[in-house]
Design an enzyme around this catalytic site. Structure first.
Site, PDB file in Angstrom:
ATOM      1  N   SER A 141     110.196  10.265 105.210  1.00 46.92           N
ATOM      2  CA  SER A 141     109.206   9.476 105.930  1.00 46.92           C
ATOM      3  C   SER A 141     109.625   8.001 105.991  1.00 46.92           C
ATOM      4  O   SER A 141     110.714   7.696 106.474  1.00 46.92           O
ATOM      5  CB  SER A 141     107.829   9.662 105.294  1.00 46.92           C
ATOM      6  OG  SER A 141     106.804   9.202 106.139  1.00 46.92           O
ATOM      7  N   GLU A 235     105.056  17.383 114.319  1.00 50.10           N
ATOM      8  CA  GLU A 235     105.122  16.049 113.703  1.00 50.10           C
ATOM      9  C   GLU A 235     105.079  14.955 114.751  1.00 50.10           C
ATOM     10  O   GLU A 235     105.671  15.074 115.829  1.00 50.10           O
ATOM     11  CB  GLU A 235     106.430  15.883 112.928  1.00 50.10           C
ATOM     12  CG  GLU A 235     106.559  16.718 111.691  1.00 50.10           C
ATOM     13  CD  GLU A 235     107.549  16.100 110.727  1.00 50.10           C
ATOM     14  OE1 GLU A 235     107.372  14.921 110.358  1.00 50.10           O
ATOM     15  OE2 GLU A 235     108.496  16.804 110.346  1.00 50.10           O
ATOM     16  N   HIS A 265     104.831  17.378 108.554  1.00 49.89           N
ATOM     17  CA  HIS A 265     105.507  16.214 108.004  1.00 49.89           C
ATOM     18  C   HIS A 265     105.955  16.479 106.565  1.00 49.89           C
ATOM     19  O   HIS A 265     105.158  16.828 105.696  1.00 49.89           O
ATOM     20  CB  HIS A 265     104.559  15.014 108.029  1.00 49.89           C
ATOM     21  CG  HIS A 265     105.227  13.689 107.804  1.00 49.89           C
ATOM     22  ND1 HIS A 265     106.099  13.143 108.713  1.00 49.89           N
ATOM     23  CD2 HIS A 265     105.141  12.801 106.779  1.00 49.89           C
ATOM     24  CE1 HIS A 265     106.524  11.971 108.259  1.00 49.89           C
ATOM     25  NE2 HIS A 265     105.965  11.752 107.086  1.00 49.89           N
TER      26      HIS A 265
END
Length: 294
Positions: A141, A235, A265
């Site tokens: 991320s 996502e 995610h």
């Protein structure tokens, strides 16, 4: 797409995403684990250190000469690390006989950009100085975007770069104005646009969010290390992951993009109960082994 993945998306959409969309900073930091969970600590020799004023945590430091995986956690630059991130690093390195280095980089808004970039760069350089083996830089991320920014800084300064990058659902575009990305907001069961925008403002207040050191998507991938990038079809960051992979191809930079069907995610961090996560982990281990062998 597995039944486990489909069921998890339903649960996340009903429980986590509504909460995340309106979460305060305090709520976003709930559940963070600055120390490894008990199961991870039991599986490794854990030692702490300080590099350039920031805390780092070694997993099996004595294995460092076989190689080091330096990990930059996600959390929107405002929170983390979290237990699944610790467990993923543990699962990645344990069978390979290499060390792990988790960087507890300074968080926004208390420490805005470039504090995290400075700390992560210093930690990678420290790891390179204390090992006879290669360093692999990994991140999920926000940590995935930060990993690219670190590699690009080292390239631009003519300094040694990591042997490779391992990225999971990297957040590469903090501007978040792309219409295709915004159209996917409904399909992402985990991440919300309002929460990401709050994090972006906290991380880079008053800055141009298209600066490559903030949003690597707008930078130049030429000369960056070989990269393995996993992202799911469900996502927000899928569009930017695909765009980055295309740009790498055009620049002659090796970037293998793996799109996980039905993936949400951070799917590779979701644990062994998911077939997709197990498959991703096998690919990531193979990528690290190849980097070590080069």
């Amino acid at each position: 797409m597995s039944i486990q993945m489909a069921a998890a998306r339903i649960v996340l959409r009903a429980t986590l995403k509504p909460r995340a969309a309106r979460a305060s900073l305090a709520v976003m930091r709930e559940g963070a684990a600055l120390d490894p969970p008990e199961d991870v600590a039991a599986a490794h020799v854990v030692t702490e250190g300080v590099v350039a004023g920031s805390r780092v945590v070694w997993l099996d430091r004595e294995r460092r000469d076989a190689g080091v995986v330096v990990f930059l956690h996600g959390g929107g630059y405002v929170s983390g690390p979290f237990p699944p991130q610790w467990r993923w690093v543990s699962a990645l390195i344990a069978p390979l006989g290499v060390a792990g280095l988790v960087v507890d980089y300074p968080l926004a808004p208390e420490h805005p950009h470039p504090a995290a970039l400075d700390a992560a760069t210093a930690a990678l350089r420290h790891a390179a100085c204390v090992t006879d083996g290669p360093c692999v830089l990994a991140g999920d991320s926000a940590g995935g975007g930060l990993a690219i920014a670190v590699a690009a800084r080292l390239r631009d300064e003519g300094l040694p770069m990591p042997a490779s990058l391992v990225l999971v659902s990297p957040w590469l575009d903090l501007e978040m104005t792309d219409e295709e990305m915004l159209a996917a907001a409904g399909i992402d069961c985990y991440v919300s646009v309002p929460a990401l925008r709050r994090s972006a403002r906290a991380y880079a207040p008053g800055r141009d969010l298209r600066e490559p050191s903030i949003s690597p998507l707008f930078g130049d991938p030429a000369g960056l290390p070989p990269t393995l990038l996993h992202v799911g079809t469900h996502e927000l960051v899928l569009r930017e992951a695909r765009a980055w992979a295309r740009r790498c191809e055009e620049a002659g930079t090796d970037c293998r993009l793996v799109v996980i069907r039905g993936g949400f995610h951070g799917t590779p961090l979701a644990g062994p109960r998911f077939p997709e996560a197990r498959a991703a982990l096998r690919e990531q281990r193979a990528h690290v082994v190849a980097a070590i062998a080069r």
